[in-house]
Write a protein that holds these residues in place. Structure first.
Motif, short mmCIF file in Angstrom:
data_model
loop_
_atom_site.label_atom_id
_atom_site.label_comp_id
_atom_site.label_asym_id
_atom_site.label_seq_id
_atom_site.Cartn_x
_atom_site.Cartn_y
_atom_site.Cartn_z
N VAL A 1 0.85 -1.19 0.00
CA VAL A 1 0.00 0.00 0.00
C VAL A 1 0.89 1.25 0.00
O VAL A 1 1.75 1.41 0.85
CB VAL A 1 -0.95 0.04 1.21
N ILE A 2 0.67 2.10 -1.00
CA ILE A 2 1.43 3.33 -1.13
C ILE A 2 0.47 4.50 -0.93
O ILE A 2 -0.59 4.54 -1.56
CB ILE A 2 2.09 3.43 -2.52
N ALA B 1 -9.15 6.63 -5.10
CA ALA B 1 -9.41 8.07 -5.06
C ALA B 1 -9.87 8.49 -3.67
O ALA B 1 -11.02 8.27 -3.28
CB ALA B 1 -10.45 8.45 -6.11
N LEU B 2 -8.98 9.10 -2.91
CA LEU B 2 -9.31 9.52 -1.55
C LEU B 2 -9.47 11.03 -1.42
O LEU B 2 -9.67 11.55 -0.32
CB LEU B 2 -8.21 9.05 -0.58
N ASP B 3 -9.34 11.74 -2.55
CA ASP B 3 -9.53 13.20 -2.49
C ASP B 3 -11.01 13.48 -2.67
O ASP B 3 -11.53 13.52 -3.78
CB ASP B 3 -8.71 13.89 -3.59
N THR C 1 1.05 12.23 -10.26
CA THR C 1 2.15 11.35 -9.89
C THR C 1 1.65 9.96 -9.52
O THR C 1 2.31 8.96 -9.81
CB THR C 1 2.94 11.96 -8.71
N ALA C 2 0.49 9.90 -8.88
CA ALA C 2 -0.08 8.59 -8.52
C ALA C 2 -0.26 7.74 -9.77
O ALA C 2 0.13 6.56 -9.80
CB ALA C 2 -1.41 8.79 -7.81
N ASP D 1 -4.53 8.00 -3.45
CA ASP D 1 -4.35 9.40 -3.84
C ASP D 1 -5.15 10.26 -2.86
O ASP D 1 -6.37 10.27 -2.91
CB ASP D 1 -4.83 9.60 -5.28
N THR D 2 -4.47 10.96 -2.00
CA THR D 2 -5.18 11.76 -0.99
C THR D 2 -5.31 13.22 -1.44
O THR D 2 -4.65 13.64 -2.39
CB THR D 2 -4.44 11.74 0.36
#
Lengths: 463, 319
Positions: A104-105, A137-139, A118-119, A191-192
């Protein structure tokens, strides 16, 4: 500003000091003042600069000036080595979990650093390594952030997991991991949203995500153009959330990227990749040495120093020493000329050397117009058409011999005459210079590149 | 007077945010200066050097710092100032004066005008356009947004979310189409619908990419050609966290499309923002708007006095 870059400034400072064999404390101090300014102009954090300069000063004072370099370049060499050392001497990679375990990155950083782009780039990269990544997608805040990730995911052929924007990021992360397990993904990239390091609530959100799922690599994405603030950002993210590596974006701009040094210095965390463009394959590994040159604003001079190091063999050094003493006595002959040409060619030809010397104050394009490598080849042909006796003793050259040389080298007699005349003038000049004494014990045929730069301007060499 | 009340509270909210946002700036620049001003009992070289260092720490940049210091030194000599404390007032006064915004700086708001919003990637162009749309809409102006970022994935969607939030029309085109053609359409629409302000969002472009800068030049020309009688405003958006490179950005963008002002964003978290001072001093481009957060009204006209005071920690004790 009178001097465009660091090496010019240093050359200026050391103009009068060319003959010295060792760096004195005063030399080092005045040189490091310029280095300090250069680092600050490159946006390296002030605290980091101060510390760095201190450590370089210690090492540089009393060090021997290397053959083929002038004191300014010697200082730069030390600065460059220390910079490279500080930025990590080897390249690092993302480490994956062993076997089929999911890696997990998590991407994090300020707004607009380039996390989403970048993700997708990282997803594309790990795909090439035979992994099966999932972008999550966490944004949930920025309008259309999810859509941006979806579009980018599609472009690189990577699945995107999203739950819309009305779930908590930590929950989305958990669900994404479940989804990955079920569908045999082996890398999950979170991706935060962009956030300020002083926004407590938002920073807590990242901590929550880390508590919800096992994050193996937390990557901080930083805009390479960031100024003094880089230190605060990196420090806060590292302390509050904990980061494992850094990605520097927008390095395809013309920023010197001092932020890289600041971040490395305060966090000690490796810079893994650099973003070099908007295309999704434009993610490159980070080379500490190249970055050092860029921050100093003098990559080319460093290349020259490298070349001098790599190409001047022990035999060359012996020859140079010999030649230098002959120059001092005014005994410079055509053999020496030939030898110096050979040495120069080993360093990539005259054009490339002159182009690398900032002190010349002319651009590369101008150079290409002015210096005709072909013409130099002609001159060399003339020398090669001489007998060994003639080369050793130019005085032998009578009109008959000159005529023979012209025919042998494919030049007309006028060119041969001009060349020999120029050569004699140069000899005379060298004798005068030699008479002044004080040349470095084992100088190169150019008397240090700086010296060559000066001589070149006065038309020392006959071209 | 309920309207006035909300206006007032909103304003107060904004400046408290600028203050809270600039806390870190104050801690670095301000306290550094404070330290410099209090730990010295006379003005000497160490004092000046300390000041210089603190300003460089604030991203003001070497050249601008030198200029500011040179002026300060001259004034100190001329006015025979002995007290380091007096220096602070003088320094702040100098910077305020330098950052002052021209009286006609906001004339374009009366319209009809085209506001071209440009800058490198990730500085907050789209967000700024959205916020400006909201502000002008609230003032009762007819606003149209042109979505000329046809490059970045989902840029259109992001902007249309803002347009909906602000309640204004948006002219867009599919990803990959020519931004200049979007402009052509948008200008025709703005004329036909009698818009006061046409806000143009463009794709982020690094200033050293020749082709992209040429594209920007073309966009700029299309506007001038298609609507020569409108007022023109070219605003560059600069990220407040950016260091010295912001100067190069302003320089290059100014070359491609003559800049009339700066929108300085992300000032709620950045420690410094001193680069604005450097740009004003080197290129004479004024900061016109400043962004301190992500909400619609977190973008406001630039107030040099408040900004410089906040930066140097003046007035902190009053509030």
């Amino acid at each position: 500003m009178a001097f465009e870059n660091l090496s010019e400034k240093l050359n200026h400072i050391f103009r009068g000091l060319r003959g010295k064999g060792k760096l004195s404390e005063a030399d080092v101090r005045s040189a490091l003042r310029e280095v300090k300014m250069a680092l600050l102009e490159a946006d390296v954090n002030f605290r980091v600069v101060k510390q760095f300069i201190g450590s370089v000063q210690e090492r540089a004072v009393g060090s021997e000036v290397m053959n083929g370099l002038n004191p300014g370049q010697q200082v730069i060499k030390i600065v460059d080595e220390e910079l490279t050392k500080l930025m990590g001497s080897e390249m690092t990679e993302i480490s994956f979990q062993p076997g089929k375990a999911i890696t997990v990155i998590m991407m994090c950083g300020l707004q607009g650093a380039g996390k989403t782009t970048t993700a997708a780039k990282i997803a594309a990269k790990v795909t090439k390594k035979g992994k099966k990544p999932l972008l999550a997608a966490l944004d949930v805040y920025r309008p259309a952030a999810i859509r941006q990730l979806q579009v980018n995911g599609e472009k690189v052929g990577v699945s995107v997991f999203s739950m819309g924007d009305d779930h908590r990021p930590a929950d989305i992360a958990r669900a994404a991991l479940e989804h990955a397990q079920k569908n045999h993904f082996d890398v999950v990239i979170l991706d935060t949203a962009g956030r300020l390091q002083i926004d407590d609530e938002m920073m807590q959100e990242l901590v929550d995500i880390k508590e919800a799922v096992d994050v193996h690599q937390t990557l901080l994405v930083v805009d390479a153009m960031t100024g003094q603030e880089a230190v605060n950002v990196a420090e806060s993210f590292d302390q509050r959330v904990g980061i494992d590596g850094v990605i520097l974006t927008k390095l395809d701009g013309d920023t010197r990227g001092g932020a890289a040094l600041s971040i490395k210095a305060v966090t000690g965390k490796p810079i893994l990749f650099v973003g070099m463009g908007e295309k999704l394959e434009d993610l490159e590994p980070f080379y500490p040495d190249r970055m050092a040159g860029r921050i100093l604003g003098m990559g080319d001079v460093l290349t020259l120093i490298d070349k001098a190091q790599a190409n001047l063999t022990a035999e060359d050094e012996e020859k140079s020493r010999d030649m230098a003493s002959r120059v001092r006595k005014g005994k410079f002959d055509f053999n020496d000329y030939l030898e110096s040409m050979k040495q120069m060619r080993r360093m990539g030809g005259l054009g490339s050397i002159l182009g690398m010397m900032p002190g010349m104050g002319i651009s590369r394009e101008e150079l290409e117009g002015q210096i005709d490598e072909k013409k130099i080849a002609h001159l060399e042909a003339m020398v090669l058409s001489m007998t060994p006796e003639e080369r050793a003793n130019p005085k032998l050259l009578n009109p008959q011999r000159k005529y023979r040389i012209a025919r042998g080298s494919g030049n007309d007699i006028a060119s041969v005459n001009r060349f020999i005349k120029q050569f004699e003038q140069m000899q005379k000049m060298m004798k005068q210079m030699g008479g002044l004494g004080g040349r470095k014990k084992h100088g190169s045929p150019f008397g240090g590149f700086g010296g060559f730069g000066g001589a070149g301007r006065k038309g020392g060499f006959p071209f | 007077m309920p309207e006035e009340g909300t206006e007032k509270s909103r304003k107060k909210g904004f400046f408290s945010r600028l203050f809270s946002g600039l806390t870190k700036s104050r801690n670095s620049i301000g306290s550094g200066i404070e330290r410099a001003f209090t730990s010295y009992d006379r003005i000497d070289e160490d004092f000046y050097e300390d000041l210089e260092e603190t300003m460089i720490m604030g991203d003001i940049g070497i050249k601008a710092t030198d200029q500011i210091m040179e002026k300060l030194r001259a004034q100190v000599k001329e006015q025979k100032i002995k007290d380091p404390g007096l220096c602070k007032g003088l320094l702040i006064h100098n910077i305020k004066e330098q950052m002052a915004v021209d009286a006609h700086a906001y004339d374009f708001e009366h319209g009809p005008s085209v506001v071209l919003v440009i800058g490198v990637n990730g500085v907050g162009k789209t967000t700024s356009v959205g916020k400006l749309a909201g502000i002008y809409r609230d003032e009762g102006k007819k606003v149209i947004i042109a979505a000329a970022d046809t490059f970045r994935a989902a840029a259109n969607e992001q902007l249309s979310a803002w347009a909906q939030r602000a309640g204004v029309d948006m002219i867009g085109a599919p990803e990959g189409s020519d931004p200049a053609s979007v402009l052509f359409d948008a200008v025709q629409a703005a004329k036909a619908r009698h818009a006061d302000i046409l806000l143009v969002d463009t794709a982020g472009r690094l200033h050293n990419k020749k082709n992209l800068m040429a594209e920007l030049g073309k966009i700029d020309r299309v506007i001038s050609r298609e609507w020569p009688e409108c007022m023109r405003e070219n605003l560059i958006v600069l990220d407040g966290t950016t260091g010295q490179n912001a100067l190069a950005q302003a320089r290059e963008f100014n070359g491609a499309a003559h800049l009339t002002g700066i929108i300085l964003t992300k000032m709620d978290g950045t420690a410094k923002g001193g680069i604005a001072i450097a740009i004003q001093s080197e290129l004479g481009i004024p900061v016109k708007f400043i962004g301190v957060g992500e909400k619609m009204d977190d973008l406001q006209r630039f107030q040099p006095d408040d900004y410089v005071d906040a930066l140097f920690g003046v007035g902190e004790t009053q509030t």
